[in-house]
Design a protein around this motif. Structure first.
Motif, short mmCIF file in Angstrom:
data_model
loop_
_atom_site.label_atom_id
_atom_site.label_comp_id
_atom_site.label_asym_id
_atom_site.label_seq_id
_atom_site.Cartn_x
_atom_site.Cartn_y
_atom_site.Cartn_z
N ARG A 161 3.46 -13.02 -4.13
CA ARG A 161 3.55 -13.38 -5.49
C ARG A 161 4.73 -13.74 -6.11
NH1 ARG A 161 0.60 -9.59 -9.78
NH2 ARG A 161 1.34 -11.31 -11.25
N LEU A 162 5.82 -13.31 -5.33
CA LEU A 162 6.91 -13.66 -5.77
C LEU A 162 7.76 -14.92 -5.04
CD1 LEU A 162 9.00 -10.21 -5.66
CD2 LEU A 162 8.55 -11.32 -7.58
N GLY A 163 6.96 -15.39 -4.06
CA GLY A 163 7.34 -16.80 -3.38
C GLY A 163 8.41 -16.30 -2.33
N MET A 164 8.55 -15.06 -1.75
CA MET A 164 9.52 -14.42 -0.87
C MET A 164 9.17 -14.52 0.44
SD MET A 164 12.43 -13.61 -2.19
CE MET A 164 12.93 -12.61 -1.15
N LEU A 165 7.90 -14.77 0.87
CA LEU A 165 7.45 -14.71 2.26
C LEU A 165 8.13 -15.70 3.33
CD1 LEU A 165 3.72 -13.93 1.94
CD2 LEU A 165 5.33 -12.21 2.71
N GLU A 166 8.19 -16.78 2.85
CA GLU A 166 9.03 -17.51 3.73
C GLU A 166 10.60 -17.41 3.98
OE1 GLU A 166 9.08 -20.33 6.76
OE2 GLU A 166 7.34 -19.71 5.54
N LYS A 167 11.26 -16.93 2.94
CA LYS A 167 12.61 -16.56 3.07
C LYS A 167 12.57 -15.13 4.06
CE LYS A 167 13.59 -18.22 -1.68
NZ LYS A 167 13.88 -17.85 -2.88
N LEU A 168 11.82 -14.27 3.87
CA LEU A 168 11.99 -13.23 4.68
C LEU A 168 11.49 -13.61 6.18
CD1 LEU A 168 10.14 -10.57 2.18
CD2 LEU A 168 12.40 -10.65 3.34
N ARG A 169 10.39 -14.51 6.36
CA ARG A 169 10.19 -15.03 7.80
C ARG A 169 11.33 -15.51 8.39
NH1 ARG A 169 5.25 -17.08 5.12
NH2 ARG A 169 3.38 -15.66 5.41
N THR A 170 12.08 -16.33 7.58
CA THR A 170 13.33 -17.11 8.32
C THR A 170 14.68 -16.12 8.42
OG1 THR A 170 13.69 -18.24 6.10
CG2 THR A 170 12.27 -19.39 7.74
N SER A 171 14.48 -15.11 7.75
CA SER A 171 15.68 -14.05 7.82
C SER A 171 15.91 -13.45 9.23
CB SER A 171 15.54 -13.14 6.91
OG SER A 171 14.70 -12.02 7.35
N HIS A 172 17.20 -12.92 9.18
CA HIS A 172 17.39 -12.11 10.65
C HIS A 172 17.02 -10.85 10.55
CE1 HIS A 172 21.85 -11.02 9.05
NE2 HIS A 172 20.85 -10.93 8.23
N PHE A 173 16.25 -10.29 9.52
CA PHE A 173 15.95 -9.10 9.42
C PHE A 173 14.81 -8.61 10.61
CE2 PHE A 173 16.44 -9.62 4.70
CZ PHE A 173 17.60 -9.52 4.64
N PRO A 174 15.09 -7.44 11.17
CA PRO A 174 14.13 -7.02 12.53
C PRO A 174 12.78 -7.02 11.98
CG PRO A 174 16.08 -5.82 12.55
CD PRO A 174 16.16 -6.50 11.17
N GLN A 175 11.78 -7.46 12.57
CA GLN A 175 10.25 -7.04 12.36
C GLN A 175 10.01 -5.64 12.70
OE1 GLN A 175 8.48 -10.51 14.38
NE2 GLN A 175 7.85 -11.23 12.38
N LYS A 176 8.98 -5.01 11.92
CA LYS A 176 8.82 -3.64 11.98
C LYS A 176 7.09 -3.83 12.02
CE LYS A 176 8.37 0.48 8.77
NZ LYS A 176 8.57 1.10 7.78
N TYR A 177 6.64 -3.26 13.27
CA TYR A 177 5.33 -3.08 13.33
C TYR A 177 4.62 -1.83 13.26
CZ TYR A 177 5.59 -7.77 15.77
OH TYR A 177 5.54 -8.94 15.96
N SER A 178 5.47 -0.76 13.26
CA SER A 178 4.98 0.68 13.34
C SER A 178 6.14 1.56 12.82
CB SER A 178 4.81 0.78 14.82
OG SER A 178 5.92 1.06 15.57
#
Length: 420
Positions: free
Chosen positions: A59-76
């Motif tokens: 809703r915030l329009g933040m997903l693409e910014k997070l996808r292209t960030s260098h933040f580690p992905q968390k699966y678990s």
């Protein structure tokens, strides 16, 4: 501070909850002012997202910014017992095949700045370096705020709706004496960042680890961050961790206490053997609390200003974002109806509190020394999905309450707290 003196909404505090509510209300064409007292991004803990934040980010329009960030992905998330044995990781995709099952571990100074910048892009008037000294009331109706700039200049601003997103300072909560501390969850934490250290491979590299010490008197979090950093913190009851650990001169040696607890957590100590501690040990009281009201006439509490829950399940950012989203919807509806009563602005409160209660019961289970999630799932394997749903944050989209009668057979669960 060059501002208009009257707004539709004034949001006090530029953390995730404040940025969220400000952005969503401004997107509907309302004049929104967000006041953040810090002039530059701040170091904060509370760095782990859970999957259900996806929907607010969308809703915030933040997903693409997070996808292209260098933040580690968390699966678990993975739990380690007092014996040092790790559980099978709780993979969020077990119950959710959607892309929302993958989330991120964030450096808060950068993450909070991303949300603030996004708010500005969506039409919010953002002012940094401006604190709020007081919320103004006429009777029981909020009417405005008294601000103070970094140079000490004060100004009075008015708005139809005042949103308190001041975190644990809880400006309105303190003014109206709304907060009640939960007596059974008086915790403290010691924390720092490390550089280097061991990380698991593949999709487990970005996992949050929760590790008990050998007698379950405390527990550690381990959260992988960008720049090869890891956030490490230890949590325990206040009396155990701080009050009874002072040196003979009465001073608190936080580094000594942290090291003593780390020596009681062999799996984590081994992971940090080649790591370098980057920051002095910091301390905070992690008292769980909640306000008796979530809104009043022309005012709303969001995020930690309404309540704080123990950090063991990384719920802080999720509850901040979700409360901001739900509060924004209540405000937008209030403008559509021209109804700014407590009933309207607080209409999201019961549903939000129900979600908090699911997390709160799981917190009580975690702190019961005799309780084990492994044993619980061994006896009740049908509740595996329910546990994963709560750890994922699906407490507003699914009914997760079916696990608690069985859980109550193995540990005491707290009575539910409703809004006053």
């Amino acid at each position: 501070m060059n501002t208009h003196h009257t707004y539709d909404t004034i949001v006090i505090g530029g953390g995730p909850a404040g940025s969220t509510v400000a952005t969503l209300v401004a997107e509907q064409g309302h004049r929104v002012l967000l006041l953040e007292r810090a002039t530059t991004p701040q170091f904060k803990i509370g760095e782990s997202l859970i999957p259900a934040t996806y929907w607010t980010f969308k809703r915030l329009g933040m997903l693409e910014k997070l996808r292209t960030s260098h933040f580690p992905q968390k699966y678990s998330v993975q739990f380690y017992s007092r014996t040092g044995k790790g559980s099978t990781p709780f993979y969020f995709f077990q119950t959710n095949p959607h892309e929302s099952a993958v989330t991120w571990q964030v450096l808060r100074s950068e993450f909070d700045e991303m949300l603030l910048d996004n708010a500005g892009e969506k039409g919010v008037e953002v002012h940094r370096g401006v604190g709020v000294r007081e919320v103004l009331f006429e009777g029981d109706t909020a009417t405005g705020v008294v601000t103070q700039d970094t140079d000490g200049t004060r100004e009075t601003l008015h708005a139809t709706v005042i949103v308190d997103s001041t975190g644990q300072r809880s400006l309105i909560g303190r003014q109206l004496n709304l907060n009640t501390i939960e007596p059974n969850l008086k915790m403290a934490s010691l924390f720092t960042h490390y550089e280097g250290g061991h990380r698991d491979e593949g999709i487990d590299e970005g996992a949050t680890l929760i590790l008990h010490t050998e007698k379950k008197d405390s527990w550690f979090w381990s959260i992988p961050l960008p720049y090869n950093r890891t956030s490490i913190g230890v949590v325990g009851e206040l009396d155990y961790l701080l009050q009874n650990r002072r040196d003979t001169d009465g001073k608190l040696n936080a580094q000594k206490i942290f090291d003593e607890e780390l020596n009681k957590c062999l799996p984590l100590k081994q992971r940090l053997e080649s790591a370098k501690q980057l920051l002095p040990i910091q301390t905070t009281k992690d008292f769980s609390y909640r306000a008796s009201r979530i809104a009043g006439n022309n005012w709303i509490l969001v995020g930690d200003a309404f309540g704080f829950l123990d950090p063991v399940y990384s719920t802080g950012l999720f509850l901040a974002l979700k409360s901001g989203e739900m509060a924004a919807d209540a405000i937008i509806e209030a403008f559509n109806k021209n109804d700014f009563s407590e009933a309207q602005l607080g209409s999201f409160g019961p549903a939000f509190v129900d979600g908090m209660e699911a997390f709160r019961k799981l917190v009580y289970a975690f702190y019961t020394k005799e309780f084990s999630f492994a044993r619980f799932l061994s006896e009740y394997p049908e509740h595996q999905d329910g546990i994963v749903d709560i750890l994922s944050g699906d407490v507003f989209r699914k009914d997760v309450t079916h696990i608690f009668p069985a859980m109550a057979e193995m540990c005491p669960l707290p009575p539910e707290i409703s809004l006053g």
